[in-house]
Design an enzyme around this catalytic site. Sequence first.
Site, mmCIF file in Angstrom:
data_model
loop_
_atom_site.group_PDB
_atom_site.id
_atom_site.type_symbol
_atom_site.label_atom_id
_atom_site.label_comp_id
_atom_site.label_asym_id
_atom_site.label_seq_id
_atom_site.Cartn_x
_atom_site.Cartn_y
_atom_site.Cartn_z
ATOM 1 N N ASP A 114 3.402 9.350 -1.104
ATOM 2 C CA ASP A 114 2.245 8.564 -0.684
ATOM 3 C C ASP A 114 2.014 7.442 -1.680
ATOM 4 O O ASP A 114 2.143 7.671 -2.897
ATOM 5 C CB ASP A 114 0.998 9.472 -0.647
ATOM 6 C CG ASP A 114 0.067 9.106 0.500
ATOM 7 O OD1 ASP A 114 0.076 7.935 0.919
ATOM 8 O OD2 ASP A 114 -0.680 9.994 0.964
ATOM 9 N N HIS A 134 0.820 -1.220 0.000
ATOM 10 C CA HIS A 134 0.000 0.000 0.000
ATOM 11 C C HIS A 134 0.851 1.267 0.000
ATOM 12 O O HIS A 134 0.356 2.343 -0.299
ATOM 13 C CB HIS A 134 -0.929 -0.001 1.223
ATOM 14 C CG HIS A 134 -2.004 -1.041 1.133
ATOM 15 N ND1 HIS A 134 -3.309 -0.741 0.876
ATOM 16 C CD2 HIS A 134 -1.940 -2.398 1.227
ATOM 17 C CE1 HIS A 134 -4.018 -1.866 0.837
ATOM 18 N NE2 HIS A 134 -3.206 -2.876 1.042
#
Length: 463
Positions: A364, A156
């Site tokens: 991110d 992730h």
Amino acid sequence: MKRLIVVSNRVTPGDESNASAGGLAVAMLAALKKRGGLWFGWNGEICQSRDTDPEVMKTGNLTFATIPLPEQDIELYYNGYANRSLWPLFHYRTDLTLFDHRFFESYLRVNSLFTAKLAPLLKEDNLIWVHDYHLIPMGQYLRDAGITQPMGFFLHTPFPAMEILLTLPNHEYIVKSLCAYDLVGFQSASDLRAFHDYIVHEAGGEILEDGVVRAFGRTLIARVFAISIDTKTIAQQSVRAAHTKAIDRLTESLDERVLVIGVDRLDYSKGLAQRFRAFERLLENYPENRNKVVFLQIAPPSRTDVPEYTDIRHELETLAGNINGHFAEFDWMPIRYLNKGYTMQRLAGFYRASRVGLVTPLRDGMNLVAKEFVAAQNPTDPGVLVLSRFAGAAQELGEALIVNPFDVDDLSDAMQRAITMPLEERRERWGAMMETLTKNDISTWRDNFLTELERAPATLEGG
Ligand code: F6P
């Protein structure tokens, strides 16, 4: 259909109100709700003995099996290796990365504990899907325990550039462990590129056709699967939220001022200090915004036992206090800074009431807030997304105003452009992004990964 087994460090048994849980938990709940299966992980509790059996809870077609962890491992594995070694490193913060052999030992201990507790629950026809940086070694451990079912892994977070990864003392162990899975999924093309780079230049492996990778005596598939949101549900929630008392109160409190919003876990990777400074610069360079714009930053505290998170919290408190002290009027507070989380439905209402959404992380994996902000907009009067080029989401949502979050001037100019953007341009940009999110929602992401995982044994045999 094969039974799906999801494994992640954090499990959210039906608690959608916990917005501070972050992307993985929210996305997996949405993905699993529709397909059903077993979700295995840590229940957030402390235990004295490692012999505790998993606690099993069933809701509809979904079963949660969770275990507690010994206090020492929470400190060394979760607060230590996961969140003081891998997390900062994977987010390019080598300055914050701490290495300690006790962290690594505990990381392996917990991965082996997860394996020992999960293995007895597995059946012949299962598909196993392990998630995130906390559990990279689990694939090899499951293989060592004789598990032969197809096994996939999804990261992730970003996968760091090779030069960054090489600073991790156990880099080879980590990448070799990744290669024990049949399928490894990354958020974006740049993550996959970084992985390939390591495989070729450090591990002496090969990249073949159809995503097939050969390294460390293993053959696997590595591909990009950009995680997404339940687009339709969030759009519906935002419509419902628009008619609630809370949103009426928010609108009244704004008194016709423009709302700019940011929603992030309180994490140094989110670029919040730069964002606060950019908002200050906006008020300095574009004084027409004074008393006309309100910046609402929602930042629920996260990983509060890790010192770097206490530091960023203090920094933001100081910044918000200084900016408000300098610019506020008796009837206007420029920054509303809140250290709490809200339900998705409430957030969807906040997004819809905002003219600008700020998603400006320094690094991110994906950033689902960017996608949620878009999904929650009013099609006839949509807000503008200001998005960091270093969020995975920027590789899909190119119609946002893409910024370099390290450049405070660039950021404040983008804020001004977003605040003043004509309706027609806002609609055009939003329409294109919404089309992307309608095509690639959370179900598409899940189905694409699982289809590939089911096919993996055949693909690898032929490869
Ligand atoms: O991949 C990172 C991640 O697991 C995200 O899904 C989520 O945003 C966050 O970290 C949650 O962190 P934690 O489980 O440590 O609260």
